[in-house]
Design an enzyme around this catalytic site. Structure first.
Site, short mmCIF file in Angstrom:
data_model
loop_
_atom_site.label_atom_id
_atom_site.label_comp_id
_atom_site.label_asym_id
_atom_site.label_seq_id
_atom_site.Cartn_x
_atom_site.Cartn_y
_atom_site.Cartn_z
N TYR A 149 9.65 1.41 4.16
CA TYR A 149 9.81 0.12 4.28
C TYR A 149 10.36 -0.50 3.07
O TYR A 149 11.51 -1.32 2.94
CB TYR A 149 8.56 -0.53 4.76
CG TYR A 149 8.48 -1.90 5.05
CD1 TYR A 149 9.09 -2.50 6.11
CD2 TYR A 149 7.77 -2.74 4.24
CE1 TYR A 149 9.12 -3.85 6.31
CE2 TYR A 149 7.88 -4.17 4.45
CZ TYR A 149 8.47 -4.65 5.43
OH TYR A 149 8.42 -6.27 5.73
N SER A 193 -4.75 -10.47 11.30
CA SER A 193 -4.92 -10.43 12.95
C SER A 193 -6.12 -9.43 13.14
O SER A 193 -6.84 -9.63 14.16
CB SER A 193 -3.47 -9.84 13.59
OG SER A 193 -3.00 -8.73 12.92
N GLY A 211 -12.11 -3.74 -1.19
CA GLY A 211 -11.77 -5.31 -0.91
C GLY A 211 -11.47 -6.03 -1.96
O GLY A 211 -11.22 -7.56 -2.02
N THR A 214 -5.69 -8.06 -3.98
CA THR A 214 -5.40 -9.46 -3.53
C THR A 214 -4.11 -9.45 -2.85
O THR A 214 -3.24 -8.70 -2.94
CB THR A 214 -5.27 -10.19 -4.80
OG1 THR A 214 -4.19 -9.85 -5.49
CG2 THR A 214 -6.37 -10.23 -5.51
N GLN A 278 -2.38 -6.05 -6.23
CA GLN A 278 -2.38 -7.31 -6.33
C GLN A 278 -1.03 -7.91 -6.02
O GLN A 278 -0.32 -7.17 -6.07
CB GLN A 278 -2.61 -7.92 -7.68
CG GLN A 278 -1.83 -7.10 -8.81
CD GLN A 278 -2.14 -7.62 -10.36
OE1 GLN A 278 -3.33 -8.36 -10.34
NE2 GLN A 278 -1.56 -7.22 -11.20
P1 NAD Z 1 7.66 -8.27 13.84
O1 NAD Z 1 7.58 -6.87 13.93
O2 NAD Z 1 6.73 -9.29 14.75
O3 NAD Z 1 9.19 -8.74 14.18
C1 NAD Z 1 10.13 -7.71 14.04
C2 NAD Z 1 11.10 -7.97 15.30
O4 NAD Z 1 12.19 -6.93 14.90
C3 NAD Z 1 10.49 -7.49 16.49
O5 NAD Z 1 10.86 -8.00 17.59
C4 NAD Z 1 11.16 -6.05 16.72
O6 NAD Z 1 10.86 -5.78 18.09
C5 NAD Z 1 12.23 -6.09 16.14
N1 NAD Z 1 13.14 -4.97 15.65
C6 NAD Z 1 12.61 -3.94 15.08
N2 NAD Z 1 13.56 -2.88 14.95
C7 NAD Z 1 14.34 -3.21 15.53
C8 NAD Z 1 15.96 -2.97 15.67
N3 NAD Z 1 16.41 -1.29 15.09
N4 NAD Z 1 16.78 -3.52 16.65
C9 NAD Z 1 16.47 -4.42 17.01
N5 NAD Z 1 15.45 -5.08 17.02
C10 NAD Z 1 14.45 -4.72 16.14
O7 NAD Z 1 7.71 -8.68 12.27
P2 NAD Z 1 7.80 -10.17 11.73
O8 NAD Z 1 6.56 -10.17 10.96
O9 NAD Z 1 8.06 -11.23 12.54
O10 NAD Z 1 8.90 -9.99 10.53
C11 NAD Z 1 9.94 -10.12 10.65
C12 NAD Z 1 10.92 -9.74 9.35
O11 NAD Z 1 10.56 -10.41 8.34
C13 NAD Z 1 10.90 -8.26 9.02
O12 NAD Z 1 12.19 -7.99 8.60
C14 NAD Z 1 9.96 -8.06 8.06
O13 NAD Z 1 10.02 -7.25 7.22
C15 NAD Z 1 10.02 -9.42 7.07
N6 NAD Z 1 8.90 -9.97 6.75
C16 NAD Z 1 7.60 -10.16 7.31
C17 NAD Z 1 6.68 -10.48 6.52
C18 NAD Z 1 5.45 -11.10 7.17
O14 NAD Z 1 4.46 -11.33 6.51
N7 NAD Z 1 5.41 -11.23 8.40
C19 NAD Z 1 6.53 -10.25 5.24
C20 NAD Z 1 7.54 -9.98 4.59
C21 NAD Z 1 8.80 -9.34 5.31
#
Ligand code: NAD
Ligand code: UDP
Length: 321
Positions: A149, A193, A211, A214, A278
């Site tokens: 990742y 969640s 725990g 941060t 952190q």
């Molecule tokens: P999520 O897992 O809910 O959403 C990711 C979506 O991408 C899902 O709908 C999944 O089915 C789709 N997906 C995964 N692989 C795929 C592929 N190969 N082809 C097509 N679709 C694909 O995650 P999220 O929290 O909504 O995150 C969305 C983006 O934001 C991601 O790129 C994640 O790395 C980035 N992000 C999120 C957070 C957070 O805290 N939520 C933090 C940092 C970065």
């Protein structure tokens, strides 16, 4: 008076947590939206409110394969975001980050679309600079269990900037810090969640490690506002978007327990390897370039999130009766 321009937007990962909130925002703003997803961690239910709308289309597609579409703006979010999901098939996660971003940049170049890439605070790894400014280059383990990742997002950022340098592709790179809110998956394994679902089901709350590590938690509405401002503006990034209030995981456990059921027990489990100690964003650049800062407090955001999870649990219970 002429109408403001309506854009044709492609949202990859649009059926996921952040993607579906972004789609709500774009649809409410009167835009055209194509939601593209392979449903690995996304759910059709997250966008079902728009199915049948004349400005909305849903495509099942995997971003590791090329696709030809005519769009003006690409919001490239497709990638599993929670550790349990991105670990479950790490090679696929690396492919999604590299090939998925490569395919979307190729599409952006071909149709001259602006492309926003959803990067992450994970590119800073386990940081020795605190809080993290965008200029910090990070401390990432290239061969650990989180590397698919973290390194995947790093090479994807590299691709974005090489497309900008070589092909003048208009890029926007957003470094998202931990974000939470309605529509996170129940089994997603992320801390907010997990704690809420455990507490609502009267189960022990599981803290990994002692725990004391941060994180800084941003409510989803604030994140989406920052994302939209970045796309609409002229600044390519990279830019941090996240809540600057840092909290220990054990304090988060207490906060959620007190909001749901103060008598619940806390149990301690092993800390996964390479779990950062952190993390806190420096948001000076977001304030300056986007005039953005978060507006929702952790308590308010958690109340909204808890209320959504309790309704979902109630609905599932009724369906199973
Ligand atoms: P999520 O897992 O809910 O959403 C990711 C979506 O991408 C899902 O709908 C999944 O089915 C789709 N997906 C995964 N692989 C795929 C592929 N190969 N082809 C097509 N679709 C694909 O995650 P999220 O929290 O909504 O995150 C969305 C983006 O934001 C991601 O790129 C994640 O790395 C980035 N992000 C999120 C957070 C957070 O805290 N939520 C933090 C940092 C970065
Ligand atoms: N965590 C925890 N209990 C859980 C889930 C996560 O203590 O049930 C910890 C995890 O080890 C990490 C922090 O909470 O230190 C945030 O984890 P999450 O997976 O939400 O985000 P990330 O580690 O990717 O920032």
């Amino acid at each position: 008076m002429s109408r403001p321009k309506t854009f044709r937007n492609l949202v990859t990962g649009g059926a996921g947590f952040l993607g579906s909130h972004l789609i709500d925002r774009l649809m409410e703003d009167g835009e055209e939206v194509i939601c593209l997803d392979n449903y690995f961690t996304g759910r059709k239910k997250n966008v079902s409110q728009w199915v049948g709308h004349h400005r909305f289309e849903l495509i099942r597609h995997d971003v590791t394969q090329p696709i030809q579409l005519e769009v003006d703006r690409i919001w490239h979010l497709a990638c599993p975001a929670s550790p349990i999901h991105y670990h479950s098939n790490p090679i696929k996660t690396s492919k999604t980050s590299f090939l998925g971003t490569y395919n979307m940049l190729g599409l952006a170049r071909r149709v001259k679309a602006k492309i926003l890439f959803a990067s992450t605070s994970e590119i800073y790894g386990d940081p020795e600079v605190h809080p993290q400014p965008e200029s910090y280059r990070g401390r990432v383990n290239p061969i650990g269990i989180r590397s698919c990742y973290d390194e995947g997002k790093r090479i994807a950022e590299t691709l974005c900037f090489d497309y900008q340098r070589m092909h003048s592709t208009e890029i926007r790179v957003l470094r998202i810090f931990n974000t939470y809110g309605p529509r996170m998956l129940f089994n997603d394994g992320r801390v907010v969640s997990n704690f809420i679902v455990q507490a609502l089901n009267k189960k022990d709350i599981s803290i990994y490690g002692d725990g004391n590590q941060t994180r800084s938690f941003c409510y989803v509405d604030d994140l989406i506002e920052g994302m939209v401002r970045l796309m609409n503006g002229n600044f390519p990034g990279p830019i941090n978007i996240g809540h600057p209030n840092e909290i220990r995981i054990k304090e988060l456990a207490d906060l959620i327990r007190n909001l749901i059921n103060p008598s619940l027990k806390i149990i301690y489990k092993d800390l996964p390897s390479d779990d950062p100690i952190q993390r806190q964003p420096l948001i000076t650049l977001a304030k300056k370039e986007l005039n953005w800062e978060p507006t929702v407090s952790l308590e308010k955001g958690l109340e909204k999130t808890i209320s959504w999870f309790s309704k979902e649990i109630e609905n599932t219970y009724q369906i199973n009766q």
